[in-house]
Design a protein around this motif. Structure first.
Motif, PDB file in Angstrom:
ATOM      1  N   PHE A 160      41.685  41.199  40.730  1.00 38.37           N
ATOM      2  CA  PHE A 160      42.591  40.418  41.576  1.00 38.37           C
ATOM      3  C   PHE A 160      42.821  39.063  40.913  1.00 38.37           C
ATOM      4  O   PHE A 160      41.870  38.410  40.473  1.00 38.37           O
ATOM      5  N   LEU A 161      44.080  38.658  40.861  1.00 35.78           N
ATOM      6  CA  LEU A 161      44.416  37.327  40.377  1.00 35.78           C
ATOM      7  C   LEU A 161      45.196  36.620  41.470  1.00 35.78           C
ATOM      8  O   LEU A 161      46.176  37.164  41.996  1.00 35.78           O
ATOM      9  N   ALA A 162      44.759  35.394  41.814  1.00 30.33           N
ATOM     10  CA  ALA A 162      45.359  34.687  42.945  1.00 30.33           C
ATOM     11  C   ALA A 162      44.920  33.231  42.916  1.00 30.33           C
ATOM     12  O   ALA A 162      43.908  32.894  42.282  1.00 30.33           O
ATOM     13  N   PRO A 163      45.646  32.376  43.619  1.00 30.00           N
ATOM     14  CA  PRO A 163      45.162  30.997  43.783  1.00 30.00           C
ATOM     15  C   PRO A 163      43.912  30.966  44.656  1.00 30.00           C
ATOM     16  O   PRO A 163      43.688  31.848  45.486  1.00 30.00           O
ATOM     17  N   ASP A 164      43.117  29.930  44.450  1.00 28.13           N
ATOM     18  CA  ASP A 164      41.868  29.774  45.208  1.00 28.13           C
ATOM     19  C   ASP A 164      42.164  29.061  46.525  1.00 28.13           C
ATOM     20  O   ASP A 164      41.860  27.876  46.699  1.00 28.13           O
ATOM     21  N   ASN A 165      42.748  29.808  47.463  1.00 26.69           N
ATOM     22  CA  ASN A 165      43.143  29.204  48.744  1.00 26.69           C
ATOM     23  C   ASN A 165      42.774  30.059  49.946  1.00 26.69           C
ATOM     24  O   ASN A 165      43.265  29.823  51.051  1.00 26.69           O
ATOM     25  N   GLY A 166      41.937  31.064  49.737  1.00 31.62           N
ATOM     26  CA  GLY A 166      41.519  31.931  50.838  1.00 31.62           C
ATOM     27  C   GLY A 166      42.273  33.232  50.931  1.00 31.62           C
ATOM     28  O   GLY A 166      41.911  34.093  51.734  1.00 31.62           O
ATOM     29  N   VAL A 167      43.287  33.421  50.107  1.00 26.66           N
ATOM     30  CA  VAL A 167      44.096  34.631  50.213  1.00 26.66           C
ATOM     31  C   VAL A 167      43.303  35.890  49.841  1.00 26.66           C
ATOM     32  O   VAL A 167      43.674  36.999  50.238  1.00 26.66           O
ATOM     33  N   LEU A 168      42.197  35.720  49.130  1.00 27.44           N
ATOM     34  CA  LEU A 168      41.342  36.866  48.766  1.00 27.44           C
ATOM     35  C   LEU A 168      40.114  36.990  49.672  1.00 27.44           C
ATOM     36  O   LEU A 168      39.158  37.690  49.345  1.00 27.44           O
ATOM     37  N   SER A 169      40.149  36.357  50.828  1.00 25.58           N
ATOM     38  CA  SER A 169      38.971  36.327  51.700  1.00 25.58           C
ATOM     39  C   SER A 169      38.451  37.713  52.045  1.00 25.58           C
ATOM     40  O   SER A 169      37.230  37.948  52.062  1.00 25.58           O
ATOM     41  N   TYR A 170      39.343  38.642  52.362  1.00 21.16           N
ATOM     42  CA  TYR A 170      38.888  39.980  52.754  1.00 21.16           C
ATOM     43  C   TYR A 170      38.311  40.745  51.566  1.00 21.16           C
ATOM     44  O   TYR A 170      37.466  41.630  51.749  1.00 21.16           O
ATOM     45  N   ILE A 171      38.756  40.415  50.357  1.00 21.02           N
ATOM     46  CA  ILE A 171      38.176  41.044  49.171  1.00 21.02           C
ATOM     47  C   ILE A 171      36.728  40.591  49.023  1.00 21.02           C
ATOM     48  O   ILE A 171      35.823  41.401  48.807  1.00 21.02           O
ATOM     49  N   PHE A 172      36.498  39.289  49.152  1.00 20.86           N
ATOM     50  CA  PHE A 172      35.135  38.771  49.060  1.00 20.86           C
ATOM     51  C   PHE A 172      34.241  39.392  50.134  1.00 20.86           C
ATOM     52  O   PHE A 172      33.060  39.655  49.906  1.00 20.86           O
ATOM     53  N   LYS A 173      34.810  39.645  51.291  1.00 19.66           N
ATOM     54  CA  LYS A 173      34.036  40.160  52.424  1.00 19.66           C
ATOM     55  C   LYS A 173      33.781  41.661  52.316  1.00 19.66           C
ATOM     56  O   LYS A 173      32.680  42.143  52.632  1.00 19.66           O
ATOM     57  N   ASN A 174      34.779  42.414  51.863  1.00 15.26           N
ATOM     58  CA  ASN A 174      34.712  43.875  51.948  1.00 15.26           C
ATOM     59  C   ASN A 174      34.152  44.553  50.703  1.00 15.26           C
ATOM     60  O   ASN A 174      33.620  45.660  50.799  1.00 15.26           O
ATOM     61  N   GLU A 175      34.299  43.923  49.548  1.00 17.48           N
ATOM     62  CA  GLU A 175      33.852  44.556  48.314  1.00 17.48           C
ATOM     63  C   GLU A 175      32.352  44.332  48.100  1.00 17.48           C
ATOM     64  O   GLU A 175      31.843  43.221  48.293  1.00 17.48           O
ATOM     65  N   ALA A 176      31.659  45.391  47.699  1.00 14.61           N
ATOM     66  CA  ALA A 176      30.207  45.320  47.570  1.00 14.61           C
ATOM     67  C   ALA A 176      29.769  44.432  46.416  1.00 14.61           C
ATOM     68  O   ALA A 176      28.759  43.735  46.495  1.00 14.61           O
ATOM     69  N   SER A 177      30.526  44.437  45.331  1.00 14.26           N
ATOM     70  CA  SER A 177      30.168  43.648  44.151  1.00 14.26           C
ATOM     71  C   SER A 177      31.400  42.861  43.716  1.00 14.26           C
ATOM     72  O   SER A 177      32.460  43.440  43.462  1.00 14.26           O
ATOM     73  N   VAL A 178      31.254  41.549  43.633  1.00 14.27           N
ATOM     74  CA  VAL A 178      32.381  40.688  43.312  1.00 14.27           C
ATOM     75  C   VAL A 178      31.965  39.680  42.255  1.00 14.27           C
ATOM     76  O   VAL A 178      30.945  38.989  42.403  1.00 14.27           O
ATOM     77  N   GLU A 179      32.747  39.590  41.183  1.00 15.60           N
ATOM     78  CA  GLU A 179      32.559  38.582  40.145  1.00 15.60           C
ATOM     79  C   GLU A 179      33.793  37.688  40.143  1.00 15.60           C
ATOM     80  O   GLU A 179      34.907  38.169  39.958  1.00 15.60           O
ATOM     81  N   VAL A 180      33.597  36.395  40.347  1.00 16.56           N
ATOM     82  CA  VAL A 180      34.716  35.465  40.512  1.00 16.56           C
ATOM     83  C   VAL A 180      34.707  34.455  39.376  1.00 16.56           C
ATOM     84  O   VAL A 180      33.694  33.769  39.146  1.00 16.56           O
ATOM     85  N   ARG A 181      35.830  34.366  38.692  1.00 19.87           N
ATOM     86  CA  ARG A 181      35.979  33.412  37.596  1.00 19.87           C
ATOM     87  C   ARG A 181      37.175  32.500  37.841  1.00 19.87           C
ATOM     88  O   ARG A 181      38.203  32.938  38.363  1.00 19.87           O
TER      89      ARG A 181
END
Length: 266
Positions: A93-114
């Motif tokens: 996922f590529l997106a601005p850091d403004n909360g638009v990926l909130s459900y990804i952070f919540k629902n995905e078991a493993s998340v690496e954020v750069r």
């Protein structure tokens, strides 16, 4: 994490009458002519971060492993807000850091954020108003060409998330909110069928209705055609959310409902 495949989805608030979306597609294809581009939607309400987050949540997981999802709903473009590359066990996922990926952070078991910091992935531009074209499109395209996520920038853990939107019990009432209004004017709440069952177990009673402002709707229909013409009714939609609809009508317009408005299961 999987290897990125040459499939890129686009979700933006750019609309369809300007040069914004075609420019992004041109950059993607200019870097990797083999990319397949899927338009999720470009009709997110302008600056509608919450609506975009819900939209993405509702459809991203049906795409093949390795899909690169690009989300550009970016009210603070050109400011100090960060750009993110998020890798999960199945997607990027590529997106601005403004909360638009909130459900990804919540629902995905493993998340690496750069944070995307490597200027190699940014186009030269006279201004800073179009990161969709100048940053997110080239970053996504190079990912499909085999660039490592590690080359984009450092790992971070302080990314932005939207406020917790879980319904909450208060004096035998389950309080929620309207989180999305779809193309048909159907009004989708953040109350799910699971939470309705929790309401029963906690209160030891059956719920009697959903109240929105001065209006109370009772009973859940099994399908849209069961509704009475012209009257707002309730249904559990295919994503498991409690929804307000009007048979062959627009509940949001008829009743004046708006995203963010409070609802109460009583």
């Amino acid at each position: 994490m999987p290897s990125a495949i040459s499939l890129v989805t686009l979700l933006t608030d750019f609309g369809e009458t300007d040069y914004f979306v075609p420019s992004m597609k041109g950059v993607l294809l200019g870097i990797n002519p083999q990319i397949r581009i899927v338009d999720l939607s470009h009709r997110v309400p302008p600056h509608g971060i919450e609506q975009a987050a819900f939209f993405l949540k509702s459809c991203y997981e049906y795409y093949p492993d390795g899909t690169v999802h690009v989300v550009v709903v970016d009210p603070d473009v050109g400011s100090g807000r960060r750009a993110l590359l998020v890798s999960t066990t199945r997607y990027f996922f590529l997106a601005p850091d403004n909360g638009v990926l909130s459900y990804i952070f919540k629902n995905e078991a493993s998340v690496e954020v750069r944070a995307i910091e490597n200027k190699q992935y940014r186009l030269d531009s006279a201004g800073a108003t179009f990161d969709g074209r100048d940053l997110f499109a080239p970053s996504a395209a190079w990912l499909t060409k085999g660039q490592s996520p590690g080359s984009y920038g450092r790992l971070i853990s302080d990314y932005v998330t939207l406020p917790d939107d879980h319904p909450k019990m208060n004096n035998q009432v389950l309080q929620g909110r309207i989180m999305y209004i779809d193309h048909f004017g159907n009004v989708i709440t953040n109350i799910t069928a699971t939470e309705m069952e929790t309401f029963r177990s906690v209160t030891k009673k059956e719920w009697t209705g959903l109240t929105v402002g001065e209006m109370t709707m009772k009973g859940v229909k099994g399908f849209y055609g069961e509704g009475a013409t012209g009257l707002p009714e309730l249904i559990i939609n295919s994503n498991g959310h409690l929804e307000i609809f009007i048979k062959q009508g627009r509940a949001a317009d008829r009743c004046g409902f708006q995203v963010g408005q409070k609802v109460e299961l009583i």
